[in-house]
Design a protein around this motif. Structure first.
Motif, mmCIF file in Angstrom:
data_model
loop_
_atom_site.group_PDB
_atom_site.id
_atom_site.type_symbol
_atom_site.label_atom_id
_atom_site.label_comp_id
_atom_site.label_asym_id
_atom_site.label_seq_id
_atom_site.Cartn_x
_atom_site.Cartn_y
_atom_site.Cartn_z
ATOM 1 N N ILE A 2 0.851 -1.178 0.000
ATOM 2 C CA ILE A 2 0.000 0.000 0.000
ATOM 3 C C ILE A 2 0.893 1.236 0.000
ATOM 4 O O ILE A 2 1.812 1.360 0.810
ATOM 5 C CB ILE A 2 -0.914 0.017 1.239
ATOM 6 N N ASP A 3 0.636 2.148 -0.904
ATOM 7 C CA ASP A 3 1.426 3.368 -1.028
ATOM 8 C C ASP A 3 0.658 4.518 -0.384
ATOM 9 O O ASP A 3 -0.457 4.837 -0.813
ATOM 10 C CB ASP A 3 1.692 3.658 -2.504
ATOM 11 N N SER A 4 1.236 5.145 0.651
ATOM 12 C CA SER A 4 0.533 6.231 1.341
ATOM 13 C C SER A 4 0.238 7.397 0.411
ATOM 14 O O SER A 4 -0.717 8.152 0.635
ATOM 15 C CB SER A 4 1.353 6.714 2.545
ATOM 16 N N ALA A 5 1.012 7.549 -0.659
ATOM 17 C CA ALA A 5 0.785 8.651 -1.586
ATOM 18 C C ALA A 5 -0.506 8.471 -2.378
ATOM 19 O O ALA A 5 -1.053 9.440 -2.906
ATOM 20 C CB ALA A 5 1.965 8.787 -2.546
ATOM 21 N N THR A 6 -1.003 7.237 -2.478
ATOM 22 C CA THR A 6 -2.235 6.984 -3.226
ATOM 23 C C THR A 6 -3.465 6.921 -2.325
ATOM 24 O O THR A 6 -4.580 6.757 -2.831
ATOM 25 C CB THR A 6 -2.126 5.673 -4.022
ATOM 26 N N LEU A 7 -3.288 7.010 -1.012
ATOM 27 C CA LEU A 7 -4.421 7.027 -0.088
ATOM 28 C C LEU A 7 -4.967 8.444 0.007
ATOM 29 O O LEU A 7 -4.206 9.413 0.102
ATOM 30 C CB LEU A 7 -3.998 6.542 1.293
ATOM 31 N N ALA A 8 -6.291 8.565 0.002
ATOM 32 C CA ALA A 8 -6.910 9.894 0.075
ATOM 33 C C ALA A 8 -8.276 9.772 0.722
ATOM 34 O O ALA A 8 -8.976 8.759 0.580
ATOM 35 C CB ALA A 8 -7.039 10.505 -1.320
ATOM 36 N N GLY A 36 -11.514 6.348 -4.156
ATOM 37 C CA GLY A 36 -10.994 5.396 -5.138
ATOM 38 C C GLY A 36 -11.128 3.954 -4.691
ATOM 39 O O GLY A 36 -12.081 3.592 -4.000
ATOM 40 N N ASP A 37 -10.146 3.139 -5.070
ATOM 41 C CA ASP A 37 -10.197 1.705 -4.787
ATOM 42 C C ASP A 37 -9.280 1.294 -3.641
ATOM 43 O O ASP A 37 -8.914 0.122 -3.513
ATOM 44 C CB ASP A 37 -9.830 0.908 -6.040
ATOM 45 N N ALA A 38 -8.917 2.260 -2.784
ATOM 46 C CA ALA A 38 -7.962 1.968 -1.711
ATOM 47 C C ALA A 38 -8.479 0.892 -0.765
ATOM 48 O O ALA A 38 -7.725 0.012 -0.330
ATOM 49 C CB ALA A 38 -7.627 3.240 -0.942
ATOM 50 N N ARG A 41 -8.083 -2.479 -2.287
ATOM 51 C CA ARG A 41 -6.693 -2.922 -2.296
ATOM 52 C C ARG A 41 -6.242 -3.365 -0.910
ATOM 53 O O ARG A 41 -5.504 -4.356 -0.770
ATOM 54 C CB ARG A 41 -5.791 -1.796 -2.823
ATOM 55 N N TRP A 122 0.057 7.461 6.729
ATOM 56 C CA TRP A 122 -0.908 8.347 6.089
ATOM 57 C C TRP A 122 -1.858 8.975 7.107
ATOM 58 O O TRP A 122 -2.177 10.166 7.020
ATOM 59 C CB TRP A 122 -1.702 7.557 5.039
#
Length: 244
Positions: A2-8, A36-38, A41, A122
């Motif tokens: 999981i990439d914290s930059a893609t979590l929102a 999104g799809d976080a 994932r 995040w």
């Protein structure tokens, strides 16, 4: 990973209404937390792991068993362990579930799972931390800690308050990651009232339950009919560490 930059955060969330509910009740469920799809994932990441470790307490002692160790137990050993857990739950604080530990969001403390720990980082910075500070009414929240949890049929957590001196826990959180769940399958997050009333919520998906500490709560036993484990990421929103 999981990439914290893609979590929102979901931009449609009404934080004023959520804060009002938390202030009134001491707890709130935030639906559709992640954009999104976080959530999908995260759920896939948890279901795909086979290195979970079961944690069981005996008083103040904590024991960890990986799946291979449990599978190798003789039937008599497994039965004795189950009986010990049942005995502990009859009159005291007792739990049994599986865990993957995450790093603390401030970068201090023991290293956690590298694939999942971006989630606590995040939560501990930027818009997510600012929103949670506002929600809880605690501007001193410095970071989140956490663990991924999986409750299999028969797993549970008895009543407790989360109050631990020196931990500076301002609130607890539970990120539900269960795309399908029925109330009858158990695993309910329950809040215990002084007058005998119990309120609670069923496991959800992309839901964040936040509740004030201290507050007596428990997780009810997952029923044998449940076809899935109860997946979540749980932890606390904490103030800054005290030096020393």
């Amino acid at each position: 990973m999981i990439d914290s930059a893609t979590l929102a955060l979901n931009p449609a969330l009404d934080w004023d209404a959520l804060r009002a509910r938390f202030a009134a009740d001491g707890r709130v469920r935030i639906r559709d937390l992640l954009a999104g799809d976080a959530a999908e994932r995260l759920h896939a990441a948890l279901r795909g792991r086979d290195d979970w470790r079961q944690v069981i307490n005996s008083g103040d002692k904590v024991f960890e068993l990986d799946r291979a160790t449990r599978a190798a137990m003789a039937p008599a050993q497994a039965a004795a362990l189950d009986e010990a857990v049942r005995n502990g739950a009859r009159h005291g604080f007792q739990y049994r579930y599986e865990t993957l530990r995450l790093s603390d969001g401030d970068g201090d403390g023991p290293a956690g799972d590298p694939a999942l720990s971006p989630f606590t980082r995040w939560l501990s910075e930027g818009p997510a931390r600012a929103a949670l500070r506002r929600l809880v009414g605690a501007p001193d929240i410095a970071f989140a800690d956490g663990q991924a949890t999986a409750y299999a049929p028969g797993d549970f957590l008895t009543g407790h308050t989360d109050a631990v001196p020196g931990k500076a826990r301002r609130a607890a959180y539970v990120l539900g990651l269960n795309p399908e769940w029925r109330v009858e399958w158990g695993g309910l997050l329950l809040f215990h009232g002084d007058d005998g009333w119990v309120t609670g919520v069923a496991p959800g998906f992309n839901t964040l339950d936040v509740f004030a500490v201290p507050q007596v709560h428990s997780v009810s036993r997952v029923a044998p009919e449940a076809p899935y484990r109860r997946y979540a990421i749980t932890g606390w929103l904490r103030g800054a560490r005290t030096p020393g």
